[in-house]
Design a protein around this motif. Sequence first.
Motif, PDB file in Angstrom:
ATOM      1  N   VAL A   3       0.840  -1.203   0.000  1.00 33.59           N
ATOM      2  CA  VAL A   3       0.000   0.000   0.000  1.00 33.59           C
ATOM      3  C   VAL A   3       0.874   1.252   0.000  1.00 33.59           C
ATOM      4  O   VAL A   3       1.295   1.732   1.060  1.00 33.59           O
ATOM      5  N   SER A   5       1.730   5.141   0.076  1.00 35.79           N
ATOM      6  CA  SER A   5       1.051   6.134   0.913  1.00 35.79           C
ATOM      7  C   SER A   5      -0.075   6.863   0.181  1.00 35.79           C
ATOM      8  O   SER A   5      -1.082   7.236   0.787  1.00 35.79           O
ATOM      9  N   ARG A   8      -3.274   4.749   0.544  1.00 36.21           N
ATOM     10  CA  ARG A   8      -3.627   4.214   1.858  1.00 36.21           C
ATOM     11  C   ARG A   8      -4.939   4.821   2.364  1.00 36.21           C
ATOM     12  O   ARG A   8      -5.143   6.035   2.282  1.00 36.21           O
ATOM     13  N   ASP A  10      -7.156   5.007   5.795  1.00 34.12           N
ATOM     14  CA  ASP A  10      -7.157   4.739   7.228  1.00 34.12           C
ATOM     15  C   ASP A  10      -8.467   5.107   7.913  1.00 34.12           C
ATOM     16  O   ASP A  10      -8.608   4.885   9.115  1.00 34.12           O
ATOM     17  N   LEU A  15     -13.603   2.219   5.745  1.00 35.29           N
ATOM     18  CA  LEU A  15     -13.183   0.816   5.716  1.00 35.29           C
ATOM     19  C   LEU A  15     -14.358  -0.097   6.063  1.00 35.29           C
ATOM     20  O   LEU A  15     -14.617  -1.093   5.374  1.00 35.29           O
ATOM     21  N   VAL A 108      -9.942  -4.095   1.137  1.00 38.14           N
ATOM     22  CA  VAL A 108      -9.723  -4.013   2.581  1.00 38.14           C
ATOM     23  C   VAL A 108      -9.252  -5.384   3.057  1.00 38.14           C
ATOM     24  O   VAL A 108      -9.829  -6.409   2.671  1.00 38.14           O
ATOM     25  N   HIS A 109      -8.205  -5.399   3.884  1.00 35.63           N
ATOM     26  CA  HIS A 109      -7.708  -6.633   4.490  1.00 35.63           C
ATOM     27  C   HIS A 109      -7.864  -6.542   6.008  1.00 35.63           C
ATOM     28  O   HIS A 109      -7.535  -5.515   6.606  1.00 35.63           O
ATOM     29  N   ARG A 168      -6.000  -6.141  13.162  1.00 33.01           N
ATOM     30  CA  ARG A 168      -5.293  -5.241  12.240  1.00 33.01           C
ATOM     31  C   ARG A 168      -6.169  -5.042  11.019  1.00 33.01           C
ATOM     32  O   ARG A 168      -6.808  -5.988  10.551  1.00 33.01           O
ATOM     33  N   GLU A 170      -6.433  -2.913   7.135  1.00 34.17           N
ATOM     34  CA  GLU A 170      -5.665  -2.183   6.125  1.00 34.17           C
ATOM     35  C   GLU A 170      -6.540  -1.946   4.903  1.00 34.17           C
ATOM     36  O   GLU A 170      -7.241  -2.855   4.450  1.00 34.17           O
ATOM     37  N   LYS A 172      -6.827  -0.147   0.872  1.00 32.88           N
ATOM     38  CA  LYS A 172      -6.132   0.412  -0.300  1.00 32.88           C
ATOM     39  C   LYS A 172      -7.174   0.913  -1.289  1.00 32.88           C
ATOM     40  O   LYS A 172      -8.005   0.149  -1.775  1.00 32.88           O
TER      41      LYS A 172
END
Length: 210
Positions: A3, A5, A8, A10, A15, A108-109, A168, A170, A172
Motif C-alpha cells: 500500500v 502512501s 492508503r 485509514d 473501511l 480491505v484486508h 489489524r 488495512e 487500499k
Amino acid sequence: MYVPSAFRQDDLVQLHAQMRDTGLAVLTSAGAQGLLASHLPLLLEPGEGEFGTLYGHFARANPHWRDLAEGTEALVVFSGPDAYVTPSWYPAKAEHGKVVPTWNYIAVHAWGQAEVFDDPERLVRLVRRLSDQHEAGRGQPWSVDEAPRDYLDAMLRAIVGFALPIRRLEGKWKLGQNRSAADQSSVREGLATSPNPRDHELAARMNVND
C-alpha cells in the motif's frame, strides 16, 4: 498488501462501509492443513473491539474451521470495485507517450484469530442476522422464522460459527491519486462511459474520493 502512501485508506468509517458492501469475502489461513481459502458472507459488528468483529459460519464439512479452532491467524479480504485502466485515457500519452496500463481497485484486508462455536441458539441468532442483512430492501424479505424448526435445527447442525475480532485493518483505494489531475479526470470519464457496468462503480468512487 502493498500500500503506497498515496493509496492508503485509514478512515475506519470508510473501511467498515466497504466491508459491509462486499457481499462475499475471502477468508484465508495457513495452518496444519496448509493454505486454505473460503468464500463467505460475513456480518460486521463495528462496535466490538478496536476495529470491529466479524461473524460468519462454515459448512461443518469444510475442514477450514478446524484450523481456526486451533488458533491459526486468519486474513479476510474484502474486494471492492476494480477496473482496467488503458493508457489511451491519459492525456500524458499524447504529450510524451510515457504511460503504461494499470488496474485501479479498492480492497480491505482484516487480520485476527477466531473463536469457533456451534451452540444452536448462538448459531440461529447469527444466521437470522445474516439473512436479515441480505434480505433488507426486498419487497417480501424472507425470514429464518419461516423455515420449519426441525428443518432449521438440522441445518444448524451442519454449520460451525465463528467470531473474529479484528486485530489489524488495512485499506487500499488505488484510484490514480499518483497521476495528474488531468489524467485522473480523463480516467474517471473513460470508466464512466465504459460498456462495463463495473467500471461505472469505480468511476463513482473516484468522484467520492477526490
